[in-house]
Design a protein around this motif. Structure first.
Motif, short mmCIF file in Angstrom:
data_model
loop_
_atom_site.label_atom_id
_atom_site.label_comp_id
_atom_site.label_asym_id
_atom_site.label_seq_id
_atom_site.Cartn_x
_atom_site.Cartn_y
_atom_site.Cartn_z
N LYS A 33 0.80 -1.12 0.02
CA LYS A 33 0.10 -0.11 0.19
C LYS A 33 0.95 1.20 0.02
O LYS A 33 1.84 1.40 0.82
CB LYS A 33 -0.89 -0.06 1.00
CG LYS A 33 -1.58 1.05 1.38
CD LYS A 33 -2.77 0.89 2.45
CE LYS A 33 -2.02 0.52 3.95
NZ LYS A 33 -2.90 0.66 4.94
N ASP A 34 0.52 2.23 -0.54
CA ASP A 34 1.23 3.55 -0.85
C ASP A 34 0.56 4.49 0.05
O ASP A 34 -0.61 4.47 0.34
CB ASP A 34 1.04 4.29 -2.37
CG ASP A 34 1.76 5.64 -2.41
OD1 ASP A 34 2.93 5.44 -2.21
OD2 ASP A 34 0.89 6.48 -2.63
N HIS A 35 1.42 5.39 0.89
CA HIS A 35 0.84 6.08 1.79
C HIS A 35 0.72 7.46 1.47
O HIS A 35 0.23 8.13 2.19
CB HIS A 35 1.61 5.89 3.13
CG HIS A 35 1.39 4.76 3.77
ND1 HIS A 35 0.31 4.25 4.61
CD2 HIS A 35 2.20 3.41 3.75
CE1 HIS A 35 0.54 3.00 4.98
NE2 HIS A 35 1.54 2.42 4.34
N SER A 36 1.58 7.86 0.29
CA SER A 36 1.53 9.28 0.06
C SER A 36 1.52 9.67 -1.23
O SER A 36 1.15 11.02 -1.49
CB SER A 36 2.97 9.81 0.65
OG SER A 36 3.04 9.61 2.09
N ASP A 66 6.76 5.95 -0.37
CA ASP A 66 6.29 5.72 1.09
C ASP A 66 5.19 4.51 0.97
O ASP A 66 3.95 4.70 0.91
CB ASP A 66 5.79 7.04 1.63
CG ASP A 66 5.19 6.97 3.07
OD1 ASP A 66 5.33 5.71 3.79
OD2 ASP A 66 4.73 7.93 3.54
N VAL A 67 5.69 3.41 1.34
CA VAL A 67 4.84 2.07 0.96
C VAL A 67 4.97 1.38 2.16
O VAL A 67 6.02 1.38 2.98
CB VAL A 67 5.15 1.48 -0.27
CG1 VAL A 67 4.89 2.03 -1.50
CG2 VAL A 67 6.57 0.82 -0.27
N SER A 68 3.90 0.56 2.34
CA SER A 68 4.20 -0.60 3.42
C SER A 68 3.58 -1.98 2.88
O SER A 68 2.88 -2.23 1.69
CB SER A 68 3.02 -0.46 4.54
OG SER A 68 1.81 -0.31 4.26
N GLU A 75 3.28 -5.74 9.41
CA GLU A 75 3.31 -4.83 8.28
C GLU A 75 4.60 -3.86 8.54
O GLU A 75 5.09 -3.60 9.67
CB GLU A 75 2.25 -3.73 8.52
CG GLU A 75 2.27 -2.70 7.22
CD GLU A 75 1.05 -1.60 7.39
OE1 GLU A 75 0.05 -1.99 6.69
OE2 GLU A 75 0.95 -0.85 8.29
N THR A 76 5.29 -3.91 7.43
CA THR A 76 6.57 -3.32 7.47
C THR A 76 6.48 -2.25 6.25
O THR A 76 6.09 -2.04 5.38
CB THR A 76 7.77 -4.35 6.94
OG1 THR A 76 7.74 -5.14 7.80
CG2 THR A 76 9.20 -3.57 7.01
N ARG A 77 6.98 -1.01 6.84
CA ARG A 77 7.04 0.37 6.16
C ARG A 77 8.24 0.74 5.34
O ARG A 77 9.26 0.81 6.21
CB ARG A 77 6.20 1.34 6.86
CG ARG A 77 5.84 2.77 6.15
CD ARG A 77 4.80 3.46 6.93
NE ARG A 77 4.40 4.52 6.12
CZ ARG A 77 3.36 5.56 6.73
NH1 ARG A 77 2.78 5.20 7.72
NH2 ARG A 77 3.18 6.66 5.75
N TYR A 78 8.33 1.24 4.24
CA TYR A 78 9.50 1.52 3.62
C TYR A 78 9.25 3.11 3.11
O TYR A 78 8.12 3.24 2.38
CB TYR A 78 9.91 0.71 2.47
CG TYR A 78 10.33 -0.61 2.88
CD1 TYR A 78 11.49 -1.10 3.35
CD2 TYR A 78 9.23 -1.83 2.82
CE1 TYR A 78 11.77 -2.53 3.74
CE2 TYR A 78 9.42 -2.94 3.13
CZ TYR A 78 10.74 -3.28 3.71
OH TYR A 78 10.93 -4.75 3.99
N ALA A 79 10.13 4.01 3.33
CA ALA A 79 9.96 5.51 2.71
C ALA A 79 11.31 5.78 2.57
O ALA A 79 12.37 5.69 3.26
CB ALA A 79 9.21 6.18 3.79
#
Length: 98
Positions: A33-36, A66-68, A75-79
Motif C-alpha cells: 500500500k502506498d501512503h503518500s 512511502d509504502v507498506s 506490516e513493514t513500512r519503507y520510505a
C-alpha cells in the motif's frame, strides 16, 4: 521481506522492488500500500515456499516513495528516495506543502 532498487540495463530505474518469501506451509496474502504518492495498491497471493516480487514505480514522485507491505498481522513500512544519479528535488510532500 526485502526492498531493493530496481535496475534496468545496469542503471537504477527509479523504482523499488519488494520481494516477499512465504516461509509458511499455507497460502498467504500480501498487500503493498502506498501512503503518500497515489501509487496503485498491489495484492499478491503467495504459495507456500514461493517468493513474489512487486515493483513500485516512483518516477512521477521524483523517486520518492512511502509504502507498506502487509502480511497477515504484520506490516513493514519503507520510505525514502531512489537515488539514480540524476538531479533531484526535495520530497514534494515534506511539510504538507503539496
Amino acid at each position: 521481506m526485502q526492498a531493493s532498487y530496481e535496475q534496468q540495463r545496469g542503471k537504477l530505474s527509479g523504482n523499488i522492488t519488494l520481494q516477499v518469501k512465504n516461509s509458511s506451509n499455507i497460502l498467504v496474502q500480501v498487500a503493498v500500500k502506498d501512503h503518500s504518492y497515489g501509487l496503485a495498491p498491489v495484492v499478491k497471493h503467495i504459495a507456500p515456499g514461493a517468493m513474489e516480487s512487486a515493483v513500485m514505480w516512483s518516477g512521477k514522485n521524483h523517486g520518492w516513495y512511502d509504502v507498506s507491505v502487509g502480511v497477515e498481522n504484520s506490516e513493514t513500512r519503507y520510505a525514502g528516495r531512489v537515488e539514480t544519479g540524476t538531479a533531484s528535488i526535495t520530497d514534494p510532500l515534506m511539510g504538507g506543502v503539496a
